[in-house]
Structure formats: structure tokens, C-alpha cells
Design a protein around this motif. Structure first.
Motif, mmCIF file in Angstrom:
data_model
loop_
_atom_site.group_PDB
_atom_site.id
_atom_site.type_symbol
_atom_site.label_atom_id
_atom_site.label_comp_id
_atom_site.label_asym_id
_atom_site.label_seq_id
_atom_site.Cartn_x
_atom_site.Cartn_y
_atom_site.Cartn_z
ATOM 1 N N ASP A 34 5.355 10.677 0.023
ATOM 2 C CA ASP A 34 6.497 12.100 -0.592
ATOM 3 C C ASP A 34 8.467 11.019 -0.995
ATOM 4 O OD1 ASP A 34 7.270 10.912 2.045
ATOM 5 O OD2 ASP A 34 8.086 12.441 3.025
ATOM 6 N N GLU A 35 8.007 10.084 -0.930
ATOM 7 C CA GLU A 35 9.553 9.476 -1.704
ATOM 8 C C GLU A 35 8.693 9.190 -2.687
ATOM 9 O OE1 GLU A 35 12.124 8.406 -0.652
ATOM 10 O OE2 GLU A 35 11.949 10.237 1.149
ATOM 11 N N TYR A 37 9.449 10.757 -5.765
ATOM 12 C CA TYR A 37 10.261 10.306 -7.039
ATOM 13 C C TYR A 37 11.766 10.456 -6.603
ATOM 14 C CZ TYR A 37 6.068 12.826 -9.362
ATOM 15 O OH TYR A 37 5.177 13.407 -9.418
ATOM 16 N N GLY A 38 11.239 9.714 -5.172
ATOM 17 C CA GLY A 38 12.625 9.334 -4.797
ATOM 18 C C GLY A 38 13.182 8.566 -3.984
ATOM 19 N N MET A 39 12.609 7.105 -3.816
ATOM 20 C CA MET A 39 13.308 5.494 -3.420
ATOM 21 C C MET A 39 12.453 5.114 -4.283
ATOM 22 S SD MET A 39 14.919 4.027 -1.728
ATOM 23 C CE MET A 39 16.479 5.041 -0.317
ATOM 24 N N THR A 40 11.397 5.397 -4.199
ATOM 25 C CA THR A 40 10.096 4.559 -4.925
ATOM 26 C C THR A 40 10.066 4.510 -6.403
ATOM 27 O OG1 THR A 40 8.836 5.538 -2.921
ATOM 28 C CG2 THR A 40 7.485 4.182 -4.085
ATOM 29 N N GLN A 42 13.121 5.262 -7.729
ATOM 30 C CA GLN A 42 14.448 4.781 -8.547
ATOM 31 C C GLN A 42 13.871 2.782 -8.076
ATOM 32 O OE1 GLN A 42 16.782 6.879 -6.185
ATOM 33 N NE2 GLN A 42 17.902 6.865 -7.524
ATOM 34 N N HIS A 83 18.092 -0.818 -2.890
ATOM 35 C CA HIS A 83 17.175 0.717 -2.663
ATOM 36 C C HIS A 83 15.891 -0.100 -1.549
ATOM 37 C CE1 HIS A 83 18.648 3.392 -5.238
ATOM 38 N NE2 HIS A 83 17.495 2.691 -6.624
#
Length: 122
Positions: A34-35, A37-40, A42, A83
Motif C-alpha cells: 500500500d506504500e 505509490y507513496g513512500m516506496t 518517492q 525517505h
């Protein structure tokens, strides 16, 4: 005597930045889906931006522009460092996975600063 640099690919700093990017991709595979498109995403974008900006700047025709792209690479490196630290703080990444990335970031950062200084004095 140092070998003549004929391409950005000959630069140790670019080679280490490429290795760092690969390490980020490998490390972030273990992060929650679930990360993606977020933290991963970035972290991966920042990691790939470091050697990409070095390469792009090398291909430009002026030393000043090259130095500017190296500074952009430095900024991406600092973003990248942030990050995994956030990921560690929120429980996405364990310390033992973050520390090697931070060590690689430090090494790339030192080499980038040296290259920028060298270009400034020539």
C-alpha cells in the motif's frame, strides 16, 4: 595517474549512485504494497534521480550547467536520505535495512561534493 574520464559512466560517483539506486529498489520491495505509490515510489524516484542528473549534466555543454545538475543530484540525494528515515520511524523499514542505505548515501554525497569542488577550481 588517474584514468581519463570519457563518459559519465567512468565516474566512480555515478557508479556508486547507480548501486545506491539498485539497493533502494531491492530494499523497498519489502515495504508494504500500500506504500507503492507513496513512500516506496518517492524513494525510488529520488534514488534514480541522483545518477540520472549526473548523467544529464555531463551531457550538457557548459561546466556551470554540469555543476548545477550535480547540485540537483545532491538535493535528490538528501531527499532520498529522508525517505528511509521516515519509513523507519513509521515502522515500514527496520533499522538494519536503513543503515546500509544511509552509508551508501553518505559515500555518494562525499564524492559529489568533491566533484563539484574540483569542477569549481578548474
Amino acid at each position: 595517474m588517474a584514468a581519463k574520464v570519457e563518459s559519465y559512466r567512468d565516474l566512480i560517483v555515478w557508479q556508486q549512485a547507480m548501486d545506491l539506486a539498485v539497493s533502494v529498489y531491492e530494499t523497498t520491495r519489502a515495504w508494504p504494497k500500500d506504500e507503492l505509490y507513496g513512500m516506496t515510489g518517492q524513494a525510488r524516484r529520488a534514488a534514480s534521480s541522483v545518477p540520472a542528473n549526473m548523467a544529464e549534466g555531463y551531457g550538457r555543454e557548459s561546466r556551470a550547467t554540469y555543476q548545477q545538475f550535480l547540485r540537483i543530484a545532491q538535493g535528490s540525494l538528501k531527499e532520498l536520505e529522508t525517505h528511509p528515515l521516515i519509513a523507519q520511524r513509521v515502522g515500514i523499514a527496520p533499522r538494519h535495512a536503513v543503515e546500509p542505505l544511509m552509508d551508501r548515501c553518505e559515500s555518494v554525497g562525499k564524492l559529489l561534493r568533491l566533484l563539484i569542488r574540483k569542477l569549481s577550481t578548474e
